[in-house]
Design a protein around this motif. Structure first.
Motif, PDB file in Angstrom:
ATOM      1  N   PHE A   1      -0.945   5.918   7.255  1.00  0.00           N
ATOM      2  CA  PHE A   1      -0.443   4.544   7.206  1.00  0.00           C
ATOM      3  C   PHE A   1      -0.496   3.871   8.577  1.00  0.00           C
ATOM      4  N   ILE A   2      -0.267   4.634   9.619  1.00  0.00           N
ATOM      5  CA  ILE A   2      -0.378   4.081  10.974  1.00  0.00           C
ATOM      6  C   ILE A   2      -1.813   3.638  11.230  1.00  0.00           C
TER       7      ILE A   2
ATOM      8  N   ALA B   1     -15.027  -1.910  -0.169  1.00  0.00           N
ATOM      9  CA  ALA B   1     -14.673  -0.713  -0.924  1.00  0.00           C
ATOM     10  C   ALA B   1     -13.242  -0.866  -1.431  1.00  0.00           C
ATOM     11  N   GLN B   2     -12.853   0.038  -2.299  1.00  0.00           N
ATOM     12  CA  GLN B   2     -11.473   0.023  -2.760  1.00  0.00           C
ATOM     13  C   GLN B   2     -10.582   0.567  -1.655  1.00  0.00           C
ATOM     14  N   ILE B   3      -9.433  -0.024  -1.517  1.00  0.00           N
ATOM     15  CA  ILE B   3      -8.509   0.427  -0.473  1.00  0.00           C
ATOM     16  C   ILE B   3      -8.071   1.861  -0.743  1.00  0.00           C
ATOM     17  N   LYS B   4      -7.993   2.238  -2.023  1.00  0.00           N
ATOM     18  CA  LYS B   4      -7.591   3.592  -2.385  1.00  0.00           C
ATOM     19  C   LYS B   4      -8.557   4.623  -1.806  1.00  0.00           C
ATOM     20  N   THR B   5      -9.848   4.400  -1.935  1.00  0.00           N
ATOM     21  CA  THR B   5     -10.811   5.368  -1.409  1.00  0.00           C
ATOM     22  C   THR B   5     -10.760   5.411   0.113  1.00  0.00           C
TER      23      THR B   5
ATOM     24  N   ILE C   1       0.834  -1.201   0.000  1.00  0.00           N
ATOM     25  CA  ILE C   1       0.000   0.000   0.000  1.00  0.00           C
ATOM     26  C   ILE C   1       0.872   1.255   0.000  1.00  0.00           C
ATOM     27  N   MET C   2       1.910   1.253   0.819  1.00  0.00           N
ATOM     28  CA  MET C   2       2.787   2.419   0.907  1.00  0.00           C
ATOM     29  C   MET C   2       3.476   2.694  -0.429  1.00  0.00           C
ATOM     30  N   ILE C   3       3.919   1.635  -1.084  1.00  0.00           N
ATOM     31  CA  ILE C   3       4.602   1.796  -2.368  1.00  0.00           C
ATOM     32  C   ILE C   3       3.624   2.289  -3.430  1.00  0.00           C
TER      33      ILE C   3
END
Length: 175
Positions: free
Chosen positions: A43-44, A57-61, A13-15
């Motif tokens: 991120f924490i 849901a999408q992780i992006k949203t 996710i971070m990348i």
């Protein structure tokens, strides 16, 4: 989900989303280091709540939502308000002459457009940013901001009208 799985997911996710989230946070806080701090907090929180994420849901949203909330909380904070007061005092006590750096930056249309966008009210600035810079569609923006799709479309339309008039006014004033 065990710790190793969570670590792997977070790293991916971070990348994948790190730079996008920093740009999103910057559009709110207008400071690169603070934007990075907001994303670090995102991120924490993501890591802490990964077990409860249902992947409906999408992780992006989801990440956008967390980042926006982090930024809004920061902008309401006492620390931010004090930084703004100190900055205002510094600006008013400095010389009125524009800096060489500012003069150079003002010559670039991209910077002027960015400044114009940042001068929009927050409700318009956030939809413009998400639509044009992050390439989210109206439905995705609605989910991220927790508003209706029609509200997104209305805000985009109004933002475009404001931007158009602001740019025309700047051209008339010789910028």
């Amino acid at each position: 989900m065990d710790r190793e799985e969570k670590d792997d997911i977070l790293e991916k996710i971070m990348i994948e989303y790190g730079n996008e989230l920093v740009r999103l946070a910057f559009s709110y806080v207008k400071d690169a280091e603070t934007a990075k701090d907001m994303v670090q907090n995102t991120f924490i929180k993501c890591y802490q709540n990964l077990d409860s994420f249902r992947f409906d849901a999408q992780i992006k949203t989801w990440l956008y939502r967390i980042t926006i909330n982090e930024c809004k909380d920061y902008l309401k904070s006492w620390h931010y308000k004090m930084v703004q007061v100190k900055s205002l005092i510094n600006v008013t006590t400095k010389s009125i002459l524009p800096s060489t750096e500012k003069t150079v930056i003002d010559k670039y249309d991209n910077e002027e457009i960015k400044d114009t966008i940042f001068s929009l009210p927050k409700v318009y600035r956030e939809v413009v940013y998400l639509y044009y810079y992050e390439s989210l569609n109206s439905e995705e923006i609605a989910k991220v901001l927790d508003i209706s799709v029609n509200t997104v479309k209305t805000r985009l339309r109004r933002a475009k009208k404001r931007l158009e008039s602001m740019i025309k006014e700047a051209e008339l004033n010789g910028r």
